[in-house]
Design a protein around this motif. Sequence first.
Motif, PDB file in Angstrom:
ATOM      1  N   SER A 163       0.849  -1.195   0.000  1.00  0.00           N
ATOM      2  CA  SER A 163       0.000   0.000   0.000  1.00  0.00           C
ATOM      3  C   SER A 163       0.885   1.246   0.000  1.00  0.00           C
ATOM      4  N   GLY A 164       1.212   1.701  -1.190  1.00  0.00           N
ATOM      5  CA  GLY A 164       2.023   2.897  -1.363  1.00  0.00           C
ATOM      6  C   GLY A 164       1.383   3.804  -2.389  1.00  0.00           C
ATOM      7  N   ILE A 165       2.079   4.869  -2.704  1.00  0.00           N
ATOM      8  CA  ILE A 165       1.537   5.854  -3.647  1.00  0.00           C
ATOM      9  C   ILE A 165       1.456   5.293  -5.067  1.00  0.00           C
ATOM     10  N   GLY A 166       2.375   4.379  -5.421  1.00  0.00           N
ATOM     11  CA  GLY A 166       2.328   3.758  -6.743  1.00  0.00           C
ATOM     12  C   GLY A 166       1.107   2.876  -6.912  1.00  0.00           C
ATOM     13  N   GLN A 167       0.798   2.085  -5.891  1.00  0.00           N
ATOM     14  CA  GLN A 167      -0.391   1.235  -5.946  1.00  0.00           C
ATOM     15  C   GLN A 167      -1.655   2.089  -5.938  1.00  0.00           C
ATOM     16  N   LEU A 168      -1.652   3.184  -5.183  1.00  0.00           N
ATOM     17  CA  LEU A 168      -2.802   4.088  -5.161  1.00  0.00           C
ATOM     18  C   LEU A 168      -3.059   4.664  -6.544  1.00  0.00           C
ATOM     19  N   ALA A 169      -2.006   5.094  -7.223  1.00  0.00           N
ATOM     20  CA  ALA A 169      -2.158   5.638  -8.573  1.00  0.00           C
ATOM     21  C   ALA A 169      -2.665   4.565  -9.536  1.00  0.00           C
TER      22      ALA A 169
ATOM     23  N   ASN B 251      -4.450   1.796  -8.805  1.00  0.00           N
ATOM     24  CA  ASN B 251      -5.853   1.486  -8.505  1.00  0.00           C
ATOM     25  C   ASN B 251      -6.780   2.604  -8.963  1.00  0.00           C
ATOM     26  N   ALA B 252      -6.342   3.848  -8.807  1.00  0.00           N
ATOM     27  CA  ALA B 252      -7.157   4.974  -9.266  1.00  0.00           C
ATOM     28  C   ALA B 252      -7.307   4.956 -10.785  1.00  0.00           C
ATOM     29  N   ALA B 253      -6.251   4.588 -11.481  1.00  0.00           N
ATOM     30  CA  ALA B 253      -6.332   4.510 -12.946  1.00  0.00           C
ATOM     31  C   ALA B 253      -7.245   3.359 -13.378  1.00  0.00           C
ATOM     32  N   MET B 254      -7.160   2.224 -12.704  1.00  0.00           N
ATOM     33  CA  MET B 254      -7.988   1.068 -13.057  1.00  0.00           C
ATOM     34  C   MET B 254      -9.465   1.305 -12.740  1.00  0.00           C
ATOM     35  N   ASN B 255      -9.755   2.055 -11.669  1.00  0.00           N
ATOM     36  CA  ASN B 255     -11.136   2.318 -11.265  1.00  0.00           C
ATOM     37  C   ASN B 255     -11.668   3.645 -11.791  1.00  0.00           C
ATOM     38  N   ARG B 256     -10.886   4.312 -12.586  1.00  0.00           N
ATOM     39  CA  ARG B 256     -11.247   5.611 -13.170  1.00  0.00           C
ATOM     40  C   ARG B 256     -11.642   6.632 -12.097  1.00  0.00           C
ATOM     41  N   ASP B 257     -10.881   6.650 -11.043  1.00  0.00           N
ATOM     42  CA  ASP B 257     -11.084   7.581  -9.941  1.00  0.00           C
ATOM     43  C   ASP B 257     -10.206   8.800 -10.186  1.00  0.00           C
ATOM     44  N   LEU B 258     -10.732   9.743 -10.950  1.00  0.00           N
ATOM     45  CA  LEU B 258      -9.941  10.873 -11.426  1.00  0.00           C
ATOM     46  C   LEU B 258      -9.370  11.748 -10.310  1.00  0.00           C
ATOM     47  N   PRO B 259     -10.119  12.115  -9.268  1.00  0.00           N
ATOM     48  CA  PRO B 259      -9.516  12.960  -8.228  1.00  0.00           C
ATOM     49  C   PRO B 259      -8.313  12.303  -7.536  1.00  0.00           C
ATOM     50  N   VAL B 260      -8.424  11.018  -7.223  1.00  0.00           N
ATOM     51  CA  VAL B 260      -7.307  10.319  -6.578  1.00  0.00           C
ATOM     52  C   VAL B 260      -6.138  10.195  -7.547  1.00  0.00           C
ATOM     53  N   LEU B 261      -6.414   9.911  -8.807  1.00  0.00           N
ATOM     54  CA  LEU B 261      -5.359   9.785  -9.809  1.00  0.00           C
ATOM     55  C   LEU B 261      -4.607  11.102  -9.988  1.00  0.00           C
ATOM     56  N   VAL B 262      -5.343  12.204 -10.029  1.00  0.00           N
ATOM     57  CA  VAL B 262      -4.706  13.511 -10.181  1.00  0.00           C
ATOM     58  C   VAL B 262      -3.841  13.834  -8.966  1.00  0.00           C
ATOM     59  N   CYS B 263      -4.336  13.561  -7.774  1.00  0.00           N
ATOM     60  CA  CYS B 263      -3.556  13.849  -6.557  1.00  0.00           C
ATOM     61  C   CYS B 263      -2.308  12.976  -6.460  1.00  0.00           C
ATOM     62  N   SER B 264      -2.440  11.688  -6.740  1.00  0.00           N
ATOM     63  CA  SER B 264      -1.261  10.816  -6.663  1.00  0.00           C
ATOM     64  C   SER B 264      -0.255  11.163  -7.754  1.00  0.00           C
ATOM     65  N   THR B 265      -0.739  11.520  -8.917  1.00  0.00           N
ATOM     66  CA  THR B 265       0.161  11.943  -9.992  1.00  0.00           C
ATOM     67  C   THR B 265       0.856  13.249  -9.626  1.00  0.00           C
ATOM     68  N   LEU B 266       0.145  14.137  -8.962  1.00  0.00           N
ATOM     69  CA  LEU B 266       0.734  15.400  -8.525  1.00  0.00           C
ATOM     70  C   LEU B 266       1.846  15.167  -7.506  1.00  0.00           C
ATOM     71  N   ILE B 267       1.653  14.216  -6.597  1.00  0.00           N
ATOM     72  CA  ILE B 267       2.692  13.908  -5.602  1.00  0.00           C
ATOM     73  C   ILE B 267       3.941  13.362  -6.287  1.00  0.00           C
ATOM     74  N   VAL B 268       3.756  12.407  -7.206  1.00  0.00           N
ATOM     75  CA  VAL B 268       4.893  11.824  -7.922  1.00  0.00           C
ATOM     76  C   VAL B 268       5.570  12.885  -8.789  1.00  0.00           C
ATOM     77  N   ALA B 269       4.781  13.723  -9.450  1.00  0.00           N
ATOM     78  CA  ALA B 269       5.353  14.775 -10.298  1.00  0.00           C
ATOM     79  C   ALA B 269       6.129  15.796  -9.472  1.00  0.00           C
ATOM     80  N   THR B 270       5.666  16.086  -8.253  1.00  0.00           N
ATOM     81  CA  THR B 270       6.372  17.024  -7.382  1.00  0.00           C
ATOM     82  C   THR B 270       7.734  16.463  -6.977  1.00  0.00           C
TER      83      THR B 270
END
Length: 193
Positions: free
Chosen positions: A146-152, A154-173
């Motif tokens: 259970s890390g940020i990579g798995q969160l991103a 799962n968000a991509a697989m479940n089409r959970d756009l807000p979570v995907l954007v936030c996790s992508t923002l953390i990795v991009a930062t």
Amino acid sequence: APRVKSSAVLMSKSMLLGWAIAVTAACLGASRRILDVSSAGIAFLALAIPCSAMVTLSLVLDVGGPVLVMTALIAARDFKYLAKIVEKTLFDSHVLQARAQGISDWNILRAHVLPSIAPDLAALGMLSIIAGLGILVPVEVLFNLSGIGQLAWNAAMNRDLPVLVCSTLIVATVFTAAEVASNLQHTWSQYEA
């Protein structure tokens, strides 16, 4: 926050072990004045195997874990560059002069080679963070961590756009901070020279 902490711990352990292996192998190869063919072959083989295949092999054989897979990939990638940097530095005039005076190989590495390649090591360290981020997603997903990579993922697989954007923002930062630090370090090393 717990997922970010989990990913940060995994990345830091893997990077420390990977760097320890890569620097040790590069310095040992340089102190013998030849690039050890077997260690170079192992490094290139590790780079040729996809990360997901290494994870699958680790799970099937029940050997190692996420830290071992990330360490192997980071060490193999960094060894390739470190070996070239150290080998090139060994033919600098001050290193050749120290060798001619009979200074031991260990003292030459410690006093002449490592300080000369310190700026390159810092830049390569920042690039290791970027490479580690690329390895993080498949390792966390396939090892079910259970890390940020798995969160991103799962968000991509479940089409959970807000979570995907936030996790992508953390990795991009983190990615951008590592890149900026690498560029600043390179700029500072040019001004010092």
